[in-house]
Design an enzyme around this catalytic site. Structure first.
Site, PDB file in Angstrom:
ATOM      1  N   ASP A  53     -27.223 -18.926  10.117  1.00 35.51           N
ATOM      2  CA  ASP A  53     -26.230 -19.983   9.957  1.00 35.51           C
ATOM      3  C   ASP A  53     -25.252 -19.994  11.136  1.00 35.51           C
ATOM      4  O   ASP A  53     -24.575 -19.009  11.382  1.00 35.51           O
ATOM      5  CB  ASP A  53     -25.465 -19.780   8.641  1.00 35.51           C
ATOM      6  N   LYS A  97     -22.650  -7.697   6.191  1.00 35.86           N
ATOM      7  CA  LYS A  97     -21.898  -7.668   7.448  1.00 35.86           C
ATOM      8  C   LYS A  97     -20.407  -7.595   7.079  1.00 35.86           C
ATOM      9  O   LYS A  97     -20.023  -8.217   6.098  1.00 35.86           O
ATOM     10  CB  LYS A  97     -22.181  -8.935   8.266  1.00 35.86           C
ATOM     11  N   SER A 102     -30.071 -12.458   8.557  1.00 32.64           N
ATOM     12  CA  SER A 102     -29.116 -13.360   7.896  1.00 32.64           C
ATOM     13  C   SER A 102     -28.823 -12.866   6.493  1.00 32.64           C
ATOM     14  O   SER A 102     -29.711 -12.372   5.800  1.00 32.64           O
ATOM     15  CB  SER A 102     -29.727 -14.768   7.807  1.00 32.64           C
ATOM     16  N   ALA A 103     -27.559 -13.058   6.077  1.00 36.93           N
ATOM     17  CA  ALA A 103     -27.171 -12.679   4.704  1.00 36.93           C
ATOM     18  C   ALA A 103     -27.720 -13.669   3.684  1.00 36.93           C
ATOM     19  O   ALA A 103     -27.641 -13.435   2.482  1.00 36.93           O
ATOM     20  CB  ALA A 103     -25.642 -12.638   4.613  1.00 36.93           C
ATOM     21  N   GLU A 135     -24.826 -13.809  17.217  1.00 36.12           N
ATOM     22  CA  GLU A 135     -24.018 -14.108  16.022  1.00 36.12           C
ATOM     23  C   GLU A 135     -22.917 -15.112  16.312  1.00 36.12           C
ATOM     24  O   GLU A 135     -22.403 -15.160  17.426  1.00 36.12           O
ATOM     25  CB  GLU A 135     -23.299 -12.817  15.600  1.00 36.12           C
TER      26      GLU A 135
END
Ligand code: G6P
Ligand code: MG
Length: 222
Positions: free
Chosen positions: A10, A146, A115-116, A170
């Site tokens: 994202d 994170k 990615s989370a 990031e």
């Protein structure tokens, strides 16, 4: 030697922040909690459970729900979010990213996703990028989100490399902390002040090229 590039999703591969915002805002309205775009900024890179906790805290409603009810609220938001992301198409890949992924492959570099988001595989599919990634970290297998470095360390393990052989990309402050603590070289996308801890920052993804990444790598790894 540089062996891999590990990407956040994202804000780096595509911009889903607006969809997350619409979905959280809708839930917030039902609960009488007003969400602003500025507050949404603070939710970038933050996993679903922790995002809900912060939203409830904003409305002083943290203690108003049982764990089960909080799970239901998170599911309600996600169901709406899943509907929204059905409109994603390959035209939503951020500028320069499709070209970069091809360049990395041409130079035999490995590509991973850290990615989370539990929706990451669906989003990559919608973007037509599932085949571009050698591995995707499953966020449900992680014990910490994170800024903990766990997700980036796991990505390296899945690629059978060590963090010293990888670059992490990031857009969020917490993500840069995670990359740095994993002992990887960090590239920030966005505001150089917010991301001042990154080893290098680009204002947008458009500037991200294989050549520039190699130059930065050589500068930092000498
Ligand atoms: C990313 C986004 C966050 C989002 C998280 C979890 O890190 O930046 O805004 O909350 O993923 O996404 P999910 O799709 O699992 O709810
Ligand atoms: Mg991000």
């Amino acid at each position: 030697m540089l062996k891999a590039i590990i990407f956040d999703l994202d804000g780096v591969i595509t911009d889903t922040a607006a969809f997350h915002f619409i979905a959280w805002k809708k839930l917030g309205e039902r609960l009488g909690i007003e969400l602003t775009e500025a507050f949404n900024e603070e939710l970038k890179g933050v996993d679903r459970t922790e995002s809900l906790r912060r939203i409830l805290a904003l409305g002083n409603q943290e203690d108003s729900f049982s764990e089960e009810e909080k799970n239901e609220l998170a599911t309600e938001k996600n169901d709406f979010y899943v509907q929204l992301i059905q409109q994603i198409t390959p035209s939503d890949i951020l500028p320069g990213i499709a070209r970069l992924l091809v360049e990395l492959k041409e130079h035999q570099l490995k590509i991973a996703l850290a990615s989370a988001s539990k929706n990451a595989p669906t989003i990559l599919e919608r973007l037509g990028l599932s085949e571009s990634f050698d591995t995707i970290v499953d966020p449900t297998t992680l014990s910490k989100g994170k800024p903990d470095p766990e997700i980036f360390i796991k990505a390296c393990e899945q690629l059978a490399i060590v963090p010293d052989e990888a670059i992490g990309v990031e857009d969020a402050y917490s993500g840069i902390q995670a990359i740095n603590d994993a002992q990887m070289l960090s590239i920030g996308i966005g505001d150089p002040v917010t991301l001042s801890d990154a080893d290098h920052t680009f204002p947008t993804t458009e500037e991200l090229t294989f050549e520039k990444l190699m130059t930065i790598w050589q500068l930092h790894k000498k």
